[in-house]
Design a protein around this motif. Structure first.
Motif, PDB file in Angstrom:
ATOM      1  N   ASN A 157       0.848  -1.183   0.000  1.00 40.74           N
ATOM      2  CA  ASN A 157       0.000   0.000   0.000  1.00 40.74           C
ATOM      3  C   ASN A 157       0.890   1.240   0.000  1.00 40.74           C
ATOM      4  N   ALA A 158       0.300   2.403  -0.167  1.00 40.88           N
ATOM      5  CA  ALA A 158       1.068   3.637  -0.332  1.00 40.88           C
ATOM      6  C   ALA A 158       1.931   3.935   0.893  1.00 40.88           C
ATOM      7  N   GLU A 159       1.394   3.715   2.090  1.00 35.63           N
ATOM      8  CA  GLU A 159       2.150   4.010   3.300  1.00 35.63           C
ATOM      9  C   GLU A 159       3.341   3.067   3.444  1.00 35.63           C
ATOM     10  N   SER A 160       3.183   1.812   3.112  1.00 34.05           N
ATOM     11  CA  SER A 160       4.298   0.861   3.191  1.00 34.05           C
ATOM     12  C   SER A 160       5.407   1.234   2.216  1.00 34.05           C
ATOM     13  N   LYS A 161       5.034   1.704   1.016  1.00 28.68           N
ATOM     14  CA  LYS A 161       6.046   2.155   0.057  1.00 28.68           C
ATOM     15  C   LYS A 161       6.848   3.316   0.619  1.00 28.68           C
ATOM     16  N   ARG A 162       6.148   4.267   1.243  1.00 26.59           N
ATOM     17  CA  ARG A 162       6.852   5.406   1.855  1.00 26.59           C
ATOM     18  C   ARG A 162       7.774   4.927   2.972  1.00 26.59           C
ATOM     19  N   CYS A 163       7.301   3.985   3.771  1.00 28.08           N
ATOM     20  CA  CYS A 163       8.115   3.466   4.877  1.00 28.08           C
ATOM     21  C   CYS A 163       9.408   2.836   4.360  1.00 28.08           C
ATOM     22  N   LEU A 164       9.311   2.015   3.319  1.00 30.37           N
ATOM     23  CA  LEU A 164      10.501   1.356   2.787  1.00 30.37           C
ATOM     24  C   LEU A 164      11.467   2.359   2.176  1.00 30.37           C
ATOM     25  N   ARG A 165      10.940   3.362   1.487  1.00 32.35           N
ATOM     26  CA  ARG A 165      11.822   4.394   0.928  1.00 32.35           C
ATOM     27  C   ARG A 165      12.551   5.139   2.041  1.00 32.35           C
ATOM     28  N   ASN A 166      11.851   5.461   3.109  1.00 32.89           N
ATOM     29  CA  ASN A 166      12.474   6.182   4.224  1.00 32.89           C
ATOM     30  C   ASN A 166      13.547   5.332   4.908  1.00 32.89           C
ATOM     31  N   LEU A 167      13.271   4.052   5.055  1.00 34.30           N
ATOM     32  CA  LEU A 167      14.245   3.174   5.707  1.00 34.30           C
ATOM     33  C   LEU A 167      15.489   2.982   4.840  1.00 34.30           C
ATOM     34  N   THR A 168      15.313   2.778   3.545  1.00 36.87           N
ATOM     35  CA  THR A 168      16.475   2.563   2.683  1.00 36.87           C
ATOM     36  C   THR A 168      17.331   3.819   2.551  1.00 36.87           C
ATOM     37  N   ALA A 169      16.739   4.985   2.773  1.00 36.87           N
ATOM     38  CA  ALA A 169      17.489   6.243   2.677  1.00 36.87           C
ATOM     39  C   ALA A 169      18.165   6.625   3.988  1.00 36.87           C
ATOM     40  N   TYR A 170      17.863   5.902   5.051  1.00 37.21           N
ATOM     41  CA  TYR A 170      18.349   6.304   6.374  1.00 37.21           C
ATOM     42  C   TYR A 170      19.817   5.942   6.570  1.00 37.21           C
ATOM     43  N   ARG A 171      20.550   6.852   7.215  1.00 41.60           N
ATOM     44  CA  ARG A 171      21.936   6.605   7.619  1.00 41.60           C
ATOM     45  C   ARG A 171      22.084   6.940   9.099  1.00 41.60           C
ATOM     46  N   PRO A 172      22.674   6.066   9.888  1.00 41.57           N
ATOM     47  CA  PRO A 172      22.827   6.354  11.317  1.00 41.57           C
ATOM     48  C   PRO A 172      23.884   7.419  11.562  1.00 41.57           C
TER      49      PRO A 172
END
Length: 299
Positions: A31-46
């Protein structure tokens, strides 16, 4: 077995496979929210740690996400065996302590998940999304969460080595679930501990229901809840409606709490000495919110 001391742990020195491309990956419908979640996670750097951590006091947990039938993201959790001496029966993320065979902290998380729940180490079937900042766990362990996505929907998980069943509550959402009216979906408790400069600090622990408590499943709480809150905050790109951490001067951030544990606990000093790691103790104390100085390691 070599007597050579292990090298200091650099939490950013990971082997990273090619980044997951959502449009190319064979993922069940999202769903749209899950797509946003995955994009945000893959872009994250600690954020980069200010000083090295000893490997012998390091651990990792695997936050394994998968896609449900309605396109929502779920996280794979484990119920610890009732026969264990510590945290028996608790709802937890698969994970454990660093082992000399592990090249990176990601390897630690994947190895432990394979041993505990049989999750394949194959990085094509279970690619890396991101690695989060470490958390301080009980017994003075520094725990790093590693977030992955299960792409292979044919995987079937047997009972873990502790003969404990697996279950999959949704990734925490904000605010609390409205349908759980009689029993609060989210609760907290607090306790105090001695901090830098003779202060008394307060830490907060969170507790979430899984919806399976009637079947004997314990709620998600403590370190597991804290990690999932942080993961969900990154995925949804916003903070929850409740206060996660107590702000200074009452409380410390995750980084400050780790630094204070390192500065004040003898087990960390012994680990640094055993691994022959030089430490700037003034920097550690400053990070913890203290005055600094007074500590050294022997080479």
């Amino acid at each position: 077995m070599s007597d050579k001391a292990p090298k200091p742990l650099n939490l950013l020195d990971y082997h990273r496979p090619k980044r997951l491309r959502l449009k190319d990956a064979r993922i069940p419908p999202l769903n749209a929210e899950s797509k946003r979640c995955l994009r945000n996670l893959t872009a994250y750097r600690p954020s980069r740690p200010k000083f090295p951590y000893p490997q012998t006091r390091s651990a990792a947990v695997l936050v394994a996400l998968f896609v449900g039938r309605m396109g929502d993201l779920y996280v794979l959790l484990n119920r610890r065996s009732a026969t264990l001496r510590t945290y028996a029966g608790d709802t937890s993320l698969p994970g454990g302590k660093w082992d000399p065979e592990d090249r990176t902290i990601e390897d630690t998380a994947r190895r432990e998940a394979f041993e505990e729940i049989g999750l394949p180490r194959d990085k094509l079937k279970v690619p890396l999304l991101c690695i989060l900042e470490p958390f301080l766990a009980a017994r003075n362990l520094i725990v790093t969460p590693v977030i992955v996505l299960i792409l292979d929907n044919t995987l079937r998980f047997p009972f873990s080595l502790t003969h404990s069943p697996l279950f999959s509550p949704p990734l925490p959402r904000f605010p609390t679930e409205p349908e759980l009216i009689e029993v609060p979906y989210h609760t907290t408790n607090e306790w105090t501990y001695p901090g830098p400069n003779d202060t008394t600090l307060t830490t907060r622990a969170h507790r979430f229901l899984t919806g399976r408590e009637a079947g004997g499943i314990k709620p998600v709480f403590g370190l597991t809840a804290a990690i999932l809150i942080h993961a969900a905050s990154i995925a949804h790109a916003r903070q929850p409606d409740f206060e996660v951490e107590l702000a200074p001067p009452e409380g410390q951030s995750r980084e400050e709490r780790i630094a204070w544990a390192i500065y004040s606990s003898p087990v960390f000093h012994e680990a640094y000495e055993a691994e022959e790691i030089k430490v700037d103790w003034a920097k550690v104390a400053k990070t913890a919110g203290g005055k600094g100085g007074g500590r050294s390691t022997r080479r």
